[in-house]
Each structure stands twice: as structure tokens, then as C-alpha cells.
Design a protein around this motif. Structure first.
Motif, PDB file in Angstrom:
ATOM      1  N   TYR A 235       0.826  -1.203   0.000  1.00 27.59           N
ATOM      2  CA  TYR A 235       0.000   0.000   0.000  1.00 27.59           C
ATOM      3  C   TYR A 235       0.868   1.264   0.000  1.00 27.59           C
ATOM      4  N   CYS A 236       2.078   1.139   0.513  1.00 18.02           N
ATOM      5  CA  CYS A 236       2.977   2.283   0.635  1.00 18.02           C
ATOM      6  C   CYS A 236       3.771   2.529  -0.640  1.00 18.02           C
ATOM      7  N   PHE A 237       3.596   1.673  -1.635  1.00 19.28           N
ATOM      8  CA  PHE A 237       4.173   1.848  -2.975  1.00 19.28           C
ATOM      9  C   PHE A 237       2.997   1.854  -3.946  1.00 19.28           C
ATOM     10  N   PRO A 238       2.403   3.014  -4.222  1.00 18.68           N
ATOM     11  CA  PRO A 238       1.141   3.058  -4.976  1.00 18.68           C
ATOM     12  C   PRO A 238       1.162   2.307  -6.301  1.00 18.68           C
ATOM     13  N   GLU A 239       2.259   2.408  -7.050  1.00 24.11           N
ATOM     14  CA  GLU A 239       2.304   1.739  -8.351  1.00 24.11           C
ATOM     15  C   GLU A 239       2.420   0.231  -8.202  1.00 24.11           C
ATOM     16  N   ILE A 240       3.070  -0.231  -7.134  1.00 25.55           N
ATOM     17  CA  ILE A 240       3.171  -1.666  -6.868  1.00 25.55           C
ATOM     18  C   ILE A 240       1.823  -2.207  -6.404  1.00 25.55           C
ATOM     19  N   TYR A 241       1.144  -1.456  -5.557  1.00 23.45           N
ATOM     20  CA  TYR A 241      -0.189  -1.882  -5.111  1.00 23.45           C
ATOM     21  C   TYR A 241      -1.153  -1.976  -6.288  1.00 23.45           C
ATOM     22  N   GLN A 242      -1.120  -0.983  -7.169  1.00 29.39           N
ATOM     23  CA  GLN A 242      -2.034  -0.977  -8.317  1.00 29.39           C
ATOM     24  C   GLN A 242      -1.759  -2.157  -9.238  1.00 29.39           C
ATOM     25  N   LYS A 246      -3.549  -7.240 -10.130  1.00 27.41           N
ATOM     26  CA  LYS A 246      -3.658  -8.189 -11.252  1.00 27.41           C
ATOM     27  C   LYS A 246      -2.855  -9.467 -11.018  1.00 27.41           C
ATOM     28  N   CYS A 247      -2.240  -9.602  -9.838  1.00 28.75           N
ATOM     29  CA  CYS A 247      -1.473 -10.812  -9.546  1.00 28.75           C
ATOM     30  C   CYS A 247      -2.394 -12.037  -9.505  1.00 28.75           C
ATOM     31  N   CYS A 252      -0.197 -12.047  -2.759  1.00 35.10           N
ATOM     32  CA  CYS A 252       1.127 -12.065  -3.398  1.00 35.10           C
ATOM     33  C   CYS A 252       1.994 -10.957  -2.804  1.00 35.10           C
ATOM     34  N   LEU A 253       3.227 -11.317  -2.423  1.00 34.61           N
ATOM     35  CA  LEU A 253       4.156 -10.340  -1.864  1.00 34.61           C
ATOM     36  C   LEU A 253       5.104  -9.780  -2.925  1.00 34.61           C
ATOM     37  N   HIS A 254       4.901 -10.177  -4.171  1.00 34.67           N
ATOM     38  CA  HIS A 254       5.665  -9.627  -5.300  1.00 34.67           C
ATOM     39  C   HIS A 254       7.159  -9.891  -5.137  1.00 34.67           C
ATOM     40  N   ASP A 255       7.446 -11.060  -4.616  1.00 37.63           N
ATOM     41  CA  ASP A 255       8.833 -11.432  -4.353  1.00 37.63           C
ATOM     42  C   ASP A 255       9.198 -12.671  -5.170  1.00 37.63           C
ATOM     43  N   LYS A 256       8.815 -13.858  -4.672  1.00 37.90           N
ATOM     44  CA  LYS A 256       9.194 -15.114  -5.342  1.00 37.90           C
ATOM     45  C   LYS A 256       7.996 -15.806  -5.993  1.00 37.90           C
ATOM     46  N   GLU A 257       6.812 -15.214  -5.906  1.00 40.07           N
ATOM     47  CA  GLU A 257       5.616 -15.856  -6.434  1.00 40.07           C
ATOM     48  C   GLU A 257       5.621 -15.877  -7.966  1.00 40.07           C
ATOM     49  N   PRO A 258       5.108 -16.968  -8.574  1.00 45.26           N
ATOM     50  CA  PRO A 258       5.021 -17.034 -10.043  1.00 45.26           C
ATOM     51  C   PRO A 258       3.872 -16.173 -10.571  1.00 45.26           C
ATOM     52  N   ALA A 261       2.190  -9.920 -11.309  1.00 39.31           N
ATOM     53  CA  ALA A 261       1.991  -8.782 -12.207  1.00 39.31           C
ATOM     54  C   ALA A 261       2.975  -7.655 -11.928  1.00 39.31           C
ATOM     55  N   VAL A 262       3.429  -7.546 -10.680  1.00 37.44           N
ATOM     56  CA  VAL A 262       4.388  -6.497 -10.329  1.00 37.44           C
ATOM     57  C   VAL A 262       5.735  -6.785 -10.978  1.00 37.44           C
ATOM     58  N   LYS A 263       6.212  -8.022 -10.849  1.00 35.69           N
ATOM     59  CA  LYS A 263       7.487  -8.379 -11.475  1.00 35.69           C
ATOM     60  C   LYS A 263       7.407  -8.252 -12.989  1.00 35.69           C
ATOM     61  N   GLU A 264       6.259  -8.566 -13.564  1.00 36.84           N
ATOM     62  CA  GLU A 264       6.061  -8.380 -15.006  1.00 36.84           C
ATOM     63  C   GLU A 264       6.116  -6.898 -15.364  1.00 36.84           C
TER      64      GLU A 264
END
Length: 293
Positions: A235-242, A246-247, A252-258, A261-264
Motif C-alpha cells: 500500500y505504501c508503494f502506490p504503483e506496486i499496489y495498483q 492483477k497478480c 502475493c508479496l511480489h517477491d518469489k511468487e510465479p 503482475a508487479v514483477k512483469e
């Protein structure tokens, strides 16, 4: 009973603004027993027979509060980061932004000392500005020497309580002196031995600037995230939260998950890679912190 706002806390005294009068108060012993400390910015109930001998007897509910600097009921945070001396740091800026976002305070990013930027660094600095503006942050370049950016900043201060925060030596006090020369706040240069700013502001104090109140605060260079849970960090990184909406996997913690959408988004250049890097660094800090009892 009369009410007011604490505008300064110094040596055990609380200075309460009530209209145009400032009352010097002490805190009631009940606050110590309840482990509540009055903060600059608090709306309080007080009693006083004379302006130099009052007592704070009640603290109204706070809408937010910061630990470092210790201040409450802030509308917005003016995060001042110098272009040079010390060099602009996205790492430190993102740490400040997380602390501010977690407290639901609106941040405004100020890049100071732009008059000192050499031509070779202008392109990278401008790119950083565009990155943060595209995320949705207000970014203003300023100079206390040339007064650039001051007119753009002034409307943001009107009618609000703002905290000026940032690493020591970035020019917070110089910027406030440029906005209002009557303040005559103490300033100092960067320490050549330590390579960082000397602390010139030694306590938190709210001061009038136009129709608003601003706090010049002691500089500091590190932040801890003791109250943020891992699920809250995005939530503290608006573009990452947005993008995370779509994950594929909920939570999803946007770390090691397959299929994240953030890593993409990072891979496609839609999210600045350094922002995701800083997110992961803070995520690990939160995971590794020792539990409090």
C-alpha cells in the motif's frame, strides 16, 4: 475549558497556541502514568491562571502521528531531498515515503539545491522526477539561492499543517528562510569530515508560514519500520499496489511468487526497477525484525 494546539515542546514545557496567544504549560502527571506523551501538533485542553503557568489536562484524539520526528495531526509531509551535497538518494526517499504513506499523510517531494547540479547529472535527476510524478507524487525543484520553485510550493502550504522532513544537510531550514526571511532559522553547511549535514534544528516547532503551520524538524538519516506488516507494505508503494491487483495469487508479496503482475511490470519498464528493489529490501527488514513484547 480552553483548547489550543501545541506548537512547541521543549525542556518539559508545552507551548499551546490559543488564538494569537501562546500559553506555557506542563503536562499533568496522569499522562506519565498512562504512558502518553503530548506531542507538537496535538489539540489539547488546558487550564492556566496566567500565560506562563498552565497545565495540559487532556489530549484530543490524533488523526496521525510520527515517531521521528515526534509530531501529530499532520496534513502533509514536505520531503526535502537535495540534488547534491548530499547527493539525491532514491533509497532514502523511498524509505521516507513508506513511513509517510503508512501514516496516511500526503507527501510532497522537494528536490533542493538545484542551482548546484552540474550538466552531467541533470538528465538522471529529471528522469527520477518523471518517475515519481508518474506514480502520482507532486515533485518540485527548488533553490534557496535563486528562489526557484518557491512560488510553486507556496500554494501547497496554505491552510495546512505541514512537516518539513529529510536527511540533515539537505537545506530544510534554508528553504523555510527563503519562504519567510523573518524566521531566521539557523543553518549550517555539510560537514567535510563526516560528509553529511550538521544538525541545526534541535527540537520540533510549528511556525506560521502564510496561512499555514509548518514544522522544521531535526534531521535524521535512517528509518525503522516497526509497525508495518508485510501485507501492508505494498500500500505504501502506490504503483506496486495498483499492479498487484492483477497478480494471480491473493496475498502475493511480489517477491518469489510465479505470474506476479508487479514483477512483469518491472520487466516491461512500467515500474521503476529501483522502486521494486527498495520494496524488497524493506520487505526483508520487516520479515527479519524481532517481535516486540
Amino acid at each position: 475549558m480552553p483548547e489550543g494546539k501545541i506548537i512547541k515542546a521543549l525542556s518539559g514545557f508545552y507551548y499551546v497556541l490559543d488564538g494569537e496567544e501562546v500559553i506555557q504549560c506542563r503536562g499533568r502527571g496522569v499522562f506519565r502514568k498512562r504512558k502518553i506523551t503530548p506531542l507538537v501538533g496535538d489539540s489539547v485542553v488546558y487550564q492556566a491562571e496566567k500565560p506562563t503557568d498552565g497545565y495540559v489536562i487532556e489530549i484530543k484524539d490524533r488523526k496521525n502521528e510520527l515517531v521521528r520526528p515526534p509530531i501529530a495531526n499532520i496534513d502533509q509531509a514536505i520531503l526535502v531531498f537535495s540534488a547534491v551535497e548530499p547527493d539525491f538518494s532514491t533509497t532514502l526517499l523511498d524509505r521516507f515515503l513508506v513511513a509517510i504513506e503508512d501514516n496516511e499523510i500526503e507527501p510532497i517531494i522537494i528536490i533542493s539545491k538545484i542551482d548546484l547540479v552540474v550538466e552531467a547529472k541533470k538528465a538522471s535527476l529529471d528522469q527520477y522526477m518523471r518517475d515519481y510524478q508518474e506514480i502520482g507524487y507532486t515533485v518540485i525543484k527548488t533553490s534557496s539561492i535563486t528562489s526557484d520553485g518557491i512560488e510553486a510550493l507556496l500554494p501547497h502550504l496554505a491552510g495546512k499543517t505541514s512537516v518539513f522532513a529529510g536527511q540533515s544537510g539537505v537545506g530544510k531550514s534554508s528553504l523555510l528562510n527563503t519562504i519567510n526571511p523573518e524566521l531566521s532559522l539557523e543553518t549550517n553547511d555539510i560537514s567535510s569530515h563526516l560528509g553529511r549535514g550538521k544538525h541545526t534544528t534541535r527540537h520540533v516547532e510549528l511556525i506560521h508560514v502564510g496561512s499555514g503551520l509548518v514544522a522544521d524538524t531535526p534531521g535524521f538519516s535512517s528509518l525503522e519500520f516497526m509497525d508495518i506488516e508485510v501485507e501492508r507494505l505494498a500500500y505504501c508503494f502506490p504503483e506496486i499496489y495498483q499492479a498487484g491487483e492483477k497478480c494471480k495469487y491473493r496475498g502475493c508479496l511480489h517477491d518469489k511468487e510465479p505470474k506476479c503482475a508487479v514483477k512483469e511490470g518491472v520487466a516491461q519498464g512500467e515500474i521503476p526497477s529501483y522502486r521494486h528493489k527498495h520494496y524488497l529490501q524493506i520487505l526483508e527488514e520487516i520479515k527479519d525484525r524481532k517481535p516486540r513484547y
